[in-house]
Every structure is written in C-alpha cells, then in structure tokens.
Design a protein around this motif. Structure first.
Motif, short mmCIF file in Angstrom:
data_model
loop_
_atom_site.label_atom_id
_atom_site.label_comp_id
_atom_site.label_asym_id
_atom_site.label_seq_id
_atom_site.Cartn_x
_atom_site.Cartn_y
_atom_site.Cartn_z
N LEU A 180 -2.54 -3.44 -2.61
CA LEU A 180 -1.06 -3.03 -1.96
C LEU A 180 -1.32 -1.62 -1.56
CD1 LEU A 180 1.36 -4.85 -4.25
CD2 LEU A 180 0.77 -5.56 -1.97
N LEU A 194 10.28 -8.61 2.14
CA LEU A 194 10.12 -9.07 0.89
C LEU A 194 10.98 -8.13 -0.15
CD1 LEU A 194 8.13 -10.69 -1.11
CD2 LEU A 194 6.72 -8.40 -1.12
N LYS A 195 11.61 -8.87 -0.94
CA LYS A 195 12.59 -8.40 -1.90
C LYS A 195 11.76 -8.36 -3.42
CE LYS A 195 15.68 -7.68 0.96
NZ LYS A 195 15.46 -6.35 1.39
N TYR A 196 11.92 -7.43 -4.24
CA TYR A 196 11.53 -7.56 -5.61
C TYR A 196 12.86 -7.77 -6.34
CZ TYR A 196 6.68 -6.16 -4.50
OH TYR A 196 5.60 -6.13 -4.08
N VAL A 197 12.66 -8.78 -7.29
CA VAL A 197 14.03 -8.90 -8.20
C VAL A 197 13.42 -9.24 -9.57
CG1 VAL A 197 15.33 -10.29 -6.33
CG2 VAL A 197 13.70 -11.54 -7.95
N ASP A 198 14.41 -9.04 -10.74
CA ASP A 198 13.97 -9.39 -11.92
C ASP A 198 14.12 -10.78 -12.37
OD1 ASP A 198 12.33 -7.01 -13.12
OD2 ASP A 198 14.45 -6.08 -12.69
N SER A 217 12.09 -14.03 1.28
CA SER A 217 10.93 -14.02 0.48
C SER A 217 11.20 -13.06 -0.79
CB SER A 217 9.79 -13.53 1.19
OG SER A 217 9.29 -14.42 2.26
N ILE A 218 10.76 -13.67 -2.01
CA ILE A 218 10.99 -12.85 -3.12
C ILE A 218 9.72 -12.60 -4.00
CG2 ILE A 218 13.46 -13.12 -3.35
CD1 ILE A 218 12.87 -14.88 -5.72
N CYS A 219 9.60 -11.70 -4.71
CA CYS A 219 8.51 -11.45 -5.69
C CYS A 219 9.56 -11.03 -7.01
CB CYS A 219 7.82 -10.29 -5.52
SG CYS A 219 6.62 -9.64 -6.72
N VAL A 220 9.28 -12.14 -7.97
CA VAL A 220 10.11 -11.88 -9.38
C VAL A 220 9.15 -11.12 -10.32
CG1 VAL A 220 11.23 -13.12 -11.08
CG2 VAL A 220 11.24 -14.08 -8.85
N ARG A 221 9.76 -10.29 -10.89
CA ARG A 221 9.01 -9.12 -11.95
C ARG A 221 9.49 -9.57 -13.22
NH1 ARG A 221 10.61 -3.72 -8.69
NH2 ARG A 221 12.37 -4.83 -8.92
N ASN A 222 8.70 -9.22 -14.29
CA ASN A 222 8.96 -9.38 -15.80
C ASN A 222 9.25 -10.90 -15.93
OD1 ASN A 222 8.88 -6.80 -15.81
ND2 ASN A 222 10.96 -6.29 -15.11
N VAL A 226 0.49 -9.18 -3.46
CA VAL A 226 1.71 -8.76 -4.15
C VAL A 226 1.54 -9.62 -5.42
CG1 VAL A 226 4.13 -9.38 -4.16
CG2 VAL A 226 2.91 -8.96 -1.93
#
Lengths: 228, 228, 228, 228, 228, 228
Positions: free
Chosen positions: E206, E220-224, F2-7, F69
């Motif tokens: 990245l 692109l969204k980052y979510v928890d 589009s999402i990237c889920v953290r934790n 990602v």
C-alpha cells in the motif's frame, strides 16, 4: 483385429413398440436404476423420444470410416450407437449419413462424440444424442469394429440391446430383460399416474409415501423460525 | 500499448453474400479442415446463420469497455469478434450494445466469454455465439485493442477475415482466400446434393465411395454373430 | 442434527409482484453486482422468468428425501431452492414433485443438481433452473435440512430471500433489501430504455457515456490500418 | 437386488508377478490398444506401479458402505476397483480402510470417485488411483454390489480381471488373456529397448520405421522457409 | 496440403541463454501480459524450467505420425511445440521420442494433448508441458504440418519464436522481440528483488506502490468491525 | 460500496494451536460434515497443513488490488482467504505478496483463483490452496471488500472463522464453534487410532462396526461365483 459382426439379434418388435411413449427415467427405475448413459449425452433437439435395437460401432478418434460399415448392418427399427476409442468431440456424423440411415429405417443415433449439420438434422427430424455439436471434420484412415460389445458414455452396450432415449438422456436395456422391463415400466407408469393425481389434488408425498415416522426415527426435528 | 485500428479492410461484398446459406461444416471442409473455433462457442438461439467481415476486439477479464470502442469501427455487414485476455464467462454484452450494433448493420457477435439479456437478444433477432449466458456484469476500467489480430476460441482472426457461423459453430476464412473458398464450398454443396440423393435412395456409402476394397486391405473382417 | 424450520418469513408480496418482468441482469446491477448464482445454473426451457420467496432445502448426494419435507413448507409465491451437500448431477426432481409444488402455488425450482422428466416439466409449464438434466434416480435414506441458510451455486440463500430467475441465470436478493432493490431496478430500467432508444437511433455509447476522454487518458491510441 | 459374490477367480499368480515393472502404456499397446480407463484416473502419489486381480465394488453416490463388504472378499495380490452408480467425487476411502486392505495384502485401490487422508496414504505407501482427492465424507445407508462386472472410468472390469496401474493411468486385462498379453508385453519391451538405443544414438524414427516413402505417398511436401 | 518447412530461423543463442532462470510470469509481464498459453498446460514434473526456439508440429487427433517428421527438423536448443487439429488427450509422446529428441539436444516438449511414460520421462529429465498424462496410444495414418504457424493452447506460435516454460505455465515470445523482452525481464527482476526486500522487511505494498490515495478516490472506506 | 473492515475478531489462539496436526477430514467429520470448500481447491505443494483465523478478501476478476489492502489487516496466525466476484483463474498472487504476508506471520493463502511463482512459493515454504497455477497477470483498477463475509469455493467464510487446510482440501469452522469442534476432533482421532490398530491387525470393519445384520436387513445377499 477389426471385425464387423453380421446378423446380430434384435430385441422383440412388439416389445420395442411397447416402449413407445415410456420415458427414460421410468425405464431406468423399472430395471433397478441401471443402464443410464452419462449426463453429457444430450439430444440435439427437444422433445425427442426413440426406442430401438442397438447396432454398435467403435471408431478411432477423429475418424468416421467405420460408421459407413455400420450403416450396412442397420435395419428398420435399429438405433446406431457409436463410441470412439478415446474421447473426441469431432463432428463424425452429418446430414449425408443421416439420409443414409433414414433410408434404412433407422430411428436415431447415440454417439459419444460430436455431430454436425445440426440444423439440417433437426429439419430432417433425425434424432441424435451426442456429447457435442461441432463442425470439425473427420478422416477415413483407421478401422474399428461393428457390432461388438462397447462401453458408450459409461455403459456396456451389446448389439441387439434395447436403447431408449428422450430429453432426460439414454438408457440401455439388455435384450433378454426387455420384456420384463417393459412390464415393470408399465406398472410403474400406472402407479405414478395415480400418485400424480393425488399430488395434484394437494395431498403430500410425506403422507402418500408414509415418510413422517421414518424421518422422525432418523432424527429430523421440526422447529419454528427464530430469526429477525 | 492499447490501439484501435481504423479503416481495416473488409472481405469482398459479393463474396460475403455468396456464402449465404452455406453451412460452417461445408466451409470448414472446403478450405481443408482449418479455421474452426472451439466447440464451446454455441449460438444463443437456433437456428442461426451469419456471414460477415470480422472487426476484432480484445478485452480484459470482466471489463467490456473496449466493446464500446469497437462499435464505432463497425460497418454494415460486419461481425464483431470479442476475446478476453484470460478466460472469463462474465456477461460482457446485452441488449443495449446489441441495439447499437444493429443500428450500424452489424450481423452478429462472436464472443469467447458470456453475454446477457439472452431472451431480449432472441426477440431482437440479434445472433450471438458465446461461451456462456450469464448475467454477471462487467466494469469499464481497463483498455485493450480493437482490430488487431486475436486468437478467439483457438483460432487466429484478423480484422477483415470472413466469419461464417451457424448451429454447428464458427469458422474463420482468411480474407484473401474467401473467393476461392466460396467456389470450393459451392462445388462441395453440389456434389453433396447428388450424394445425398443417392443415399436417400438406399445406395450405400460403402459403394458410392468405393470403400470396400480399402477396408479389406486394412484388415476388416466380416463374421457372423455367434452369441446366444 | 437435521432440522426443518417452519414459519419462515417471506418477502413482501407487493415487492415480489413488482419484480415481474424485471430481468436478472437488471436486478444484479441494481443491487451492486452481487447475489448471482453460478453460470452453470440453466433454465430447462426458455424463455422463463420467475420471482418468489426462497424455501431452502439441503440434500445428501443422490438422495431426494428432504425435498418431500420441503414441499410441505411451501406456500403460494414461493421458489424452492435445493442444494446438495456435495456436487451431484442426479435427477432429484421430476413431474410428480412438480405436480405437488404446482398444487401449492410454487413458482419454480432452483436446484444445484439434476432434474428429470424434462419434457413433461416443459409441457406442465413448471420452470426449473438446474445444473443438469439427467434421468439418474435418487434414494430416500439420508436426512438433511429445510429452511436453513444454504450456499447454492456459490451464493448464500436464506429462507425468505427473494429469488429472481430468467434466461440469464438466477439472482438472490436479501429479503430486507428487496424493496430498495426493486426501486433501483425500476430506475435502471427507465434509464436503459432511454439509452436504448438513443443507441438504436445511431448514437454511440462512446458519446452517450462520455468515454472518449477517459479512454485517451488511459492511453488508447487510434491508428490507421497498414496491412496488405 | 444387491449381491456380494464370493470365491471369484483370480488371475494366475505367476502371470501377475510377470507384469512387475511393465508399464501401462506397454500393456495397452500389447493387447491392441484396449482396456484403458479414462485419463482422469490419476495416482495420488508418483511414482507408483501395481499389478493384481480385480475385486469389484459398486457403490451409491456419497455412500461407502459396500467398500466394507468388499474388503472381506479381498486376498493378497488383489486390487480393489470401486465405481459409483452416478458420478461422485466424495472421499469414499481413507487411512482406516487402507489399513484394513494392507492387512489383507491388497496392492492398491482404483476408484472412480474421491479419496481422503492423502498424506497418510502416501506415508503408508498405499497406492490409489482416483478421480479426486477430497475430504468430503460419505454415509452408510445404501447397499450395492461386490464382485459383479462393473464399468469403471469407461472400461468394463470383471472380478478377477488383471489390473495394471502406473503414472500413465490404469489398464484392465481380461483374466483369460493375461498370459498372452504378458508375453506380447515382454516382446514389445525388448523391441523397444533396441529401438530406444538406436534413437539415443541419433538414428531417426523416419528411417528406423521406414516412414519416408509412405509420407511422400500421402502427399507430404518439404519446402524451405521463406519468411523474414 | 501438408508441408514440412526446413531451415526455419531460430532465436538468437545469446538471447536464449539470457532467459535462463527468468520465470514465465516475469516474461509475460515484461512483454505486456501477452503470449501466455492456457492454464491447462502443466509440467509433468516440478520444478522445471526451459527456454528455446520453437519447432512447430500440427497433428491429427489420435495420430502422432508428424512428430517423427518434426524430430528431424530439431536442433540443439529447440523446443518442440505440438498441437492437434481438434482437442485430444491421447498419449502422443513417450520415452522413445524423448530419447530421440534428447539425442538432438532438444530442451523439452510443449504439447496441447497427452503424453505417456511419465515416470520414465521424469527419470530421463526430459521436461514436458502437456494437457494430460494418458497411456492411450496413437496411430500413424494422417499427415499434418511441421514448422507452420500454429495456435497452441490459445496462442499463436511461429517456428523460431522463443518458448519459456516453468511451473507457472508456458509463454511465447516473438523471435524479433526476444532481445527487448529479455532486457525488460531483467529490469523487472531487479526491481522486484528490491521490492521483495522491502516487503520482507515489513513495508506494505500500500505504501511502496502509493495505493492509499487512489483507493480512497475510488471510494474504499475503512470501518471497524461491529459484529458479535 | 467497497469496505475494509478493521479489528475483526480472531479464533482463540489456544484453540488454533490445538488443531495442529489434525486433518481436514477429521475436522469435517467432527463438525457434522459441513464447511468443506470445493474439491478443486488444491495445495500447490504437498504435504502441507495449516490452521488459522480467516482474513477475507473479495476481488474483481483479473484484479488483485484489494489483496494489498487485505495484507495490512493480517496478523500473525491469520490465513488469507481470497475470492473473486466471478470465476477467474488468473495469477492473483506471487512471491512478492507471499514475502509481505510471511513478514506479518500469515500462515497461508486460500484463493478461489490462480497463483503464480509456484516454484518460488514452494521454496519459500508458503502454503497456498488455489484453483489454478497460472502466470496470467492481473490489474489494479477495481476495488472490492476486505473482511466481509464471502462465499469461497462454495462455503461461507466470515472474518475470524477458523480455516484448516491440508492435502485433502480446506474446511472452515465457525469461530464460536471452534473449541467444541476441536474437542470432537480429538475424540474422533483417539477413537480412530484404536480402530486403525484393530483393522491393521486384521479385524474387519464389518465386525468392528457391526454392519452384518444391517446389511442383511437391507437385502444384501451373498452368492458364490458361477462364471467360467
């Protein structure tokens, strides 16, 4: 050694005609779920249904020479069954061979390979079950066998065995079993007609076949939906 | 580098029209059994038959952007030939692109991938030969090439090559060979019509083609059935 | 443990009816290109189009017993979705089960396996999307589940999810998303009708969608043919 | 009806041992290019080579019950041949059944389906030719047949037929032909050893086999490269 | 007409040797992601890596006669590329032909069909990329072409083109592009070595490639995680 | 979107380690024969065995951008699970991405698509289960999702689910079920060890499992061979 066997036996004519209108699934069940060719054997047009005595023909990959030899062995009421010695989807068969077979009263072709002239065959009303429709031509260089036992699409077929084919596939019935299988097929059809009437009227298979107790004994539990 | 080549040549119009009604199997034989696309290229409806000059289009997997570029290069009498750079069954093409091609006089689509809106394409009468029918959508992110030589379903296709497609599959004829192949195809058709008449009248291919001696020389033996 | 879940929810009736005439490709696009079952799920006859609420059924390979259990859970407007626990092309379903489902108002069958009695199902007008047509029979020895979440042809299907199926394939819509997807599908259809009219009138997608600049920015070059 | 046939014949022990070290390709050629199982029958580890008498076993899809019945019929020097009544890739066989067969002196397994515990089978040195490696379990609900003639991967196998398997696949030799096929296989091996020595020394097959005249007669032309 | 073309050009020797140790994936990328044969072309043993000039050979299905013609045209450093005129998995090639090719310094075989004697070929160290391993024999009845352009596994191969093959597959490089592709391949390898070191040290792609902004711009969204 | 889920959650470390050495077939049985990915998911080298928590990644066909990602979301003990939105065999993953994952302590890759640099991955000892090995490159144009629930090779995989993979395939265990499945797997292993000892000593499964009466009740008949 390559041979062409003449004067092979045929299934009984009355028995053959008796199978008219009886589906492949019924025959397959009636003889104990045996004899079904692989699912990739598909009719080139639908609907189609044939019954007849097998004339068998074993060919080399990409070589349709022996089909011409087989044609001469065919009689009215026969079904030609062709299988290559190794997998091949070439177009072994087209409208000329179909014209020749039709002139001899042959009812259709079962071929674990390809055919061509599909639109003409459809117009001619010559039914074919094949693995592929493909214009790829073949040669005439290598000989094979006619009217020897062959394995076609996973099933042993002897010359004179009965072949039944419809939209669901192709089934082979041993010549000596044909009369008994016909009787069982008819019995099955009668029984199914009654069951169909009851199902159409709203009765459940669970009740008609008495499945509820056996399912419970196997451990099936009914629960209510708890989502949402 | 991605390019779109303009003003590519076309096959001769009279030659193209000459192929009307001549089947793929005949053309394939007439040009020496070459040029046939793979057997998984199937018409979305049958019967169907088209002839035209190839406009080629190379696309990324799952990306139909270049088809829009190709449309502009199409003229009346063309056939659009689309091939992905790696195998893909996505639905690259639907009724909107078909409407666009029809407005330009394009005769059909050959695509080594999937198409969608199959029922609408059938109603519109826009013939397609494809590897799949699949609703899966595509994106418009990656560019490719229009009117460069491509390999489609196992055959090299140059822009301007002649495409003939029917129920048996798809064949490509080199543009410069097209007139000669047409002549040979017609000769073949005439010859076959005569043979068909003889076969329908009951003559055997074994006799018409004079196979008996050659088969015997190869070692074919005739024997009588000894079973039962 | 094997369970049959009763009283599962259904999609809203007005929403279900709203999808009448909307194609799978449109729905798939409208919900963001998700939910499409694998391309090998094909209708046994064409054209065909159904919409309904899923009743799910998980069966053992070669064993159709649980389908009888599932039938009882079906209501008018439902679509039965059947998936085996390991890949199988046997003919799990035929005209008797279809008669039973039709008597309950079920709209069709989605099965990641085989069906039989294809010609009768076609006559009856009972639409089926399956992996195969195959006369091979099944047994009734092993239990499974009804109305649990299943993966069918690569997609998760929950009981009560909306199923839309046509000649392009099968798509699943989550029950709670169905109203919104319907709205988006209609919007898409309206927009596409306008675009189709422009394309049919000869406008190019390159212009309608404004692709020319973006293509140039990506590096597409136009060149003139230099062959011959 | 399901049967288990006891006291089936075996191929002659001396003949079986005679095939040690003779490859499948050689046997296949020596008996006239017949008897080869389909190419999807692959060894789970390589290299592997076995010879033995067939004990046959026909199983339902997803059901390995009858393999336990077959085990009891196995003797030292046997090869177990398993085929499902419809196509299935489930893991019918693992290390427990292998332990059982090894304790009885069985030489290997031929199965037109899946096996599991592949790494343990490899450690144990128990050779298997299968259609798949797959952990998917099976049930024990439906009976089948042991030591009846079966079609496995396209070939008829009778109990007592000789099975030869190596990295190239699996071939079946009729029990009564085994001695003669062994003799021909040995003759072929001797001849090939001489030919291999000549080829390794640089002689050409064109000359050793005398192909040049026949090729010319068929129409092969030699031309010089004219490109660039 | 069948022809055998003599004195075809070869790729430059220094260039050929320069590709030693450079992988297929690198070459494929370096020449702009073109030239890769289909993924079903697999090495019969691993690891394996070859580079050489193509000698092409077109054969009939189930007929390996022309391979004998092709052998004579092979020189040290060549790679033999064989393709059938219609799909075939027969074992066209075994240890005798390998002995012949090895005596001529040929580096390996690329064949869109089957080979046999796999264990012996492995012992001999003669690398082969094929579609199948299958003991099925072939005949010598039909002629074809040597050193004409062929389509092999979806790619056009001209005599003298460079072939690179390893565990990832087979790529063809046009003879005139070979030097430039070698240069680009080397540059790519150097660059990748540096990137690999950074990635192994824990840096992220990245960051190294600067993807974060472009991904955000695409949406692109980052979510928890909110489950459980 | 589009999402990237953290934790996202992980399976319990002690539970993960507890699965060391327990095979996929055992786990699959222990949890009631569910959770197995399709049989086409094969290890690129054998033997191989991994256990870990799933990080999921959904990619576009022919586009590996989102894998970069996903890498950032990976922790020691994780297994990366990648699935394309439509079928694709391109080489999404090679030695650079493997170096990156290894530096983060990732245990392996499960990908329903292709990988490349197979020989380097083998040397590095980075295990991969994939649908194909193929040098075909991918682009970085289209975004997808990380750590959302995905269907991979026919099974639903949630982030944090436990993945076990070995030579027999890949199985997914729900995170909350993992401890219980481990316990059952161990119990099964102990029981199987005892059975294996008895089978190796010559006892029959027919007797150990008490099958004889049930087989007789189902109708199995023992008969003596009557051929020859």
């Amino acid at each position: 050694m390559s041979i062409c066997v003449r004067n092979t036996p045929r299934a009984d004519k009355a028995v053959i005609e008796g199978f008219a209108g009886i589906g492949v699934a019924t025959v397959h069940e009636a003889q104990g779920r045996i004899g079904l060719l692989a699912s990739y054997m598909r009719p080139i047009y639908r609907p189609a249904h044939i019954v007849g005595s097998a004339v068998t023909c074993e060919v080399a990959p990409g070589d349709n020479w022996m089909i011409h030899v087989a044609v001469e062995q065919c009689q009215p009421g026969d079904v030609l069954v062709v299988t290559p010695t190794s997998p091949c989807e070439d177009g072994y068969f087209g409208d000329l061979l179909a014209a020749s077979l039709m002139s001899r009263g042959v009812r259709g072709l079962i071929i674990e390979a390809g055919v061509r002239d599909a639109s003409t065959l459809t117009e001619m009303g010559f039914p074919v079950w094949s693995k592929a429709i493909f214009a790829q031509g073949t040669v005439k260089e290598t000989i094979g066998n006619v009217n020897t036992p062959v394995v076609c699409a996973g099933q042993l077929v002897n010359p004179g065995d009965l072949i039944v084919a419809d939209d669901d596939g192709v089934v082979v019935v041993r010549r000596k079993d044909a009369a008994q299988v016909l009787e069982k097929s008819r019995a099955r059809e009668e029984k199914e007609a009654k069951t169909r009437a009851r199902l159409s009227a709203g009765e459940l298979g669970l009740d008609i076949y008495g499945f509820r107790d056996r399912l419970a004994a196997k451990g099936l539990k009914y629960v209510d939906y708890e989502g949402d």
